[in-house]
Motif scaffolding. Structure first.
Motif, PDB file in Angstrom:
ATOM      1  N   ALA A 100       0.818  -1.213   0.000  1.00 42.77           N
ATOM      2  CA  ALA A 100       0.000   0.000   0.000  1.00 42.77           C
ATOM      3  C   ALA A 100       0.853   1.265   0.000  1.00 42.77           C
ATOM      4  O   ALA A 100       0.562   2.228  -0.721  1.00 42.77           O
ATOM      5  N   PHE A 101       1.916   1.261   0.785  1.00 41.49           N
ATOM      6  CA  PHE A 101       2.780   2.445   0.871  1.00 41.49           C
ATOM      7  C   PHE A 101       3.446   2.730  -0.469  1.00 41.49           C
ATOM      8  O   PHE A 101       3.441   3.868  -0.954  1.00 41.49           O
ATOM      9  N   LEU A 102       4.001   1.697  -1.097  1.00 42.01           N
ATOM     10  CA  LEU A 102       4.667   1.887  -2.386  1.00 42.01           C
ATOM     11  C   LEU A 102       3.674   2.220  -3.489  1.00 42.01           C
ATOM     12  O   LEU A 102       3.982   2.999  -4.394  1.00 42.01           O
ATOM     13  N   ALA A 103       2.482   1.630  -3.412  1.00 44.01           N
ATOM     14  CA  ALA A 103       1.464   1.899  -4.433  1.00 44.01           C
ATOM     15  C   ALA A 103       1.060   3.367  -4.440  1.00 44.01           C
ATOM     16  O   ALA A 103       0.663   3.912  -5.482  1.00 44.01           O
ATOM     17  N   ILE A 104       1.170   4.023  -3.293  1.00 44.93           N
ATOM     18  CA  ILE A 104       0.847   5.452  -3.211  1.00 44.93           C
ATOM     19  C   ILE A 104       2.079   6.312  -3.483  1.00 44.93           C
ATOM     20  O   ILE A 104       2.022   7.288  -4.235  1.00 44.93           O
ATOM     21  N   MET A 105       3.206   5.938  -2.893  1.00 47.32           N
ATOM     22  CA  MET A 105       4.385   6.791  -2.954  1.00 47.32           C
ATOM     23  C   MET A 105       5.032   6.818  -4.332  1.00 47.32           C
ATOM     24  O   MET A 105       5.517   7.876  -4.765  1.00 47.32           O
ATOM     25  N   ILE A 106       5.050   5.703  -5.043  1.00 48.83           N
ATOM     26  CA  ILE A 106       5.707   5.686  -6.352  1.00 48.83           C
ATOM     27  C   ILE A 106       5.017   6.631  -7.340  1.00 48.83           C
ATOM     28  O   ILE A 106       5.676   7.488  -7.956  1.00 48.83           O
ATOM     29  N   PRO A 107       3.703   6.546  -7.539  1.00 48.10           N
ATOM     30  CA  PRO A 107       3.052   7.534  -8.432  1.00 48.10           C
ATOM     31  C   PRO A 107       3.179   8.962  -7.913  1.00 48.10           C
ATOM     32  O   PRO A 107       3.338   9.897  -8.703  1.00 48.10           O
ATOM     33  N   LEU A 108       3.123   9.118  -6.582  1.00 48.78           N
ATOM     34  CA  LEU A 108       3.203  10.455  -5.993  1.00 48.78           C
ATOM     35  C   LEU A 108       4.564  11.093  -6.271  1.00 48.78           C
ATOM     36  O   LEU A 108       4.652  12.255  -6.693  1.00 48.78           O
ATOM     37  N   VAL A 109       5.629  10.336  -6.047  1.00 50.16           N
ATOM     38  CA  VAL A 109       6.976  10.852  -6.279  1.00 50.16           C
ATOM     39  C   VAL A 109       7.199  11.115  -7.769  1.00 50.16           C
ATOM     40  O   VAL A 109       7.782  12.151  -8.151  1.00 50.16           O
ATOM     41  N   CYS A 110       6.749  10.203  -8.613  1.00 56.73           N
ATOM     42  CA  CYS A 110       6.894  10.397 -10.064  1.00 56.73           C
ATOM     43  C   CYS A 110       6.169  11.661 -10.523  1.00 56.73           C
ATOM     44  O   CYS A 110       6.682  12.424 -11.350  1.00 56.73           O
ATOM     45  N   CYS A 111       4.989  11.880  -9.985  1.00 58.26           N
ATOM     46  CA  CYS A 111       4.213  13.076 -10.315  1.00 58.26           C
ATOM     47  C   CYS A 111       4.955  14.344  -9.901  1.00 58.26           C
ATOM     48  O   CYS A 111       5.068  15.300 -10.687  1.00 58.26           O
TER      49      CYS A 111
END
Length: 332
Positions: A69-80
């Motif tokens: 769950a943490f990576l599923a949120i953080m990866i798109p967030l950081v990429c954005c």
């Protein structure tokens, strides 16, 4: 009437969040004297950058059960945030360092951002081999759109106030925090000084270039979150080329509507969001011309506010004095 409001308000709020992100980010940018007409392109790049990150992570995991769950949120967030930051750096390099025309640069960046998003969006669609011109990231979207667990138990109150994803609440927090930063902190007051009179601010020892870079890059990162929210929450993780529409331009109009005040943007964006979807709730039968007229309401309201603001001619209701103008230190 009550049932109508309970149904209408949550949809208006969801529609308003991309506008609020864009409005808040552009307000911070314009307070430094930079007029970033590339905002639609920035939001587009923010959205597709998050999609690319989510797509790669979902494929690496293989199935939703293997996702963290943490990576599923953080990866798109950081990429954005990274994609939006690069757009901000590009804009500042062209307009602050090279002193290119801000209007032309902004329009060029909008064209570039939309083309960038369509190119990589189309490439991802081809990779998946989808039969429709879209890509669905439902597993990632579930994490972004998840509401508070007890919202459904609170009836109309839960539906109206607590039924949104976490990015919606972050947008409101950022807007109020931006208002406090601009009006109550020394750095914010110095930033406003740069936008009002850069020559005077420079004479006072304020680094004009640093503040313009800081405000524009921070504004672009905030605006980029609007694109991510639209894809991952509002559109349920579905990316389609050109689906973002003219929300970036509407966010620019909202900056004028709010008179450059981020806290006012919270309520104004909900109003604009409601006006943006009002035609869906008004029975017009088969008369498509009437529906098109209702779609004009947000822009018509902006024009009216602009006229009223110009007639009142109060200094606090005007844009930063050096907005859109390049600063040459040698001209002091």
């Amino acid at each position: 009437m009550f049932n109508f409001l309970v149904s209408f308000i949550p949809r208006a709020v969801m529609q308003s969040i991309p506008l609020l992100y864009g409005c808040t980010g552009e307000t911070i940018t314009q307070k430094s004297g930079n007029l970033n007409l590339g905002l639609p392109g920035v939001m587009y790049v923010g959205g597709i950058s998050g999609v690319i990150g989510a797509f790669l992570y979902e494929r690496a995991c293989g199935s939703a059960a293997n996702m963290n769950a943490f990576l599923a949120i953080m990866i798109p967030l950081v990429c954005c945030l990274v994609g939006s930051l690069l757009m901000g750096i590009l804009y500042c390099f062209l307009t602050v360092t090279l002193r290119a025309n801000q209007n032309v640069t902004g329009l060029a960046m909008t064209t570039f951002g939309v083309g960038f998003g369509n190119f990589f969006g189309g490439s991802l669609i081809k990779i998946t081999g989808a039969q429709v011109p879209s890509i669905a990231l439902s597993a990632t979207s579930n994490y972004f759109s998840k509401a508070l667990p007890f919202a459904s138990k609170l009836g109309w109150f839960g539906k109206v106030f607590l039924s949104y994803g976490f990015l919606a609440y972050i947008a409101i927090i950022i807007a109020f925090a931006a208002a406090y930063f601009l009006n109550r902190t020394q750095t914010g007051l110095q930033l406003r000084a740069v936008g009002e009179n850069p020559a005077t601010a420079d004479a006072a020892g304020i680094n004009i270039t640093k503040y313009k870079y800081f405000a524009t890059c921070a504004g672009c990162m905030i605006a980029g979150l609007g694109g991510l929210y639209y894809v991952m929450d509002y559109a349920s993780g579905v990316w389609s080329n050109d689906a973002f529409g003219d929300r970036g331009w509407l966010a620019l109009a909202l900056v004028i509507f709010t008179i450059w005040r981020p806290n006012v943007g919270v309520f104004s964006s909900i109003l604009f969001g409601g006006l943006f979807i009002l035609y869906l709730f008004i029975p017009t039968g088969m008369d498509l011309a009437v529906k098109e007229l209702y779609k004009m309401l947000p822009y018509l309201v902006t024009i009216i506010v602009l006229i009223i603001t110009s007639m009142r001619n109060k200094r606090e209701n005007q844009p930063p004095e050096s907005l859109g103008l390049p600063y040459f230190r040698e001209d002091r």
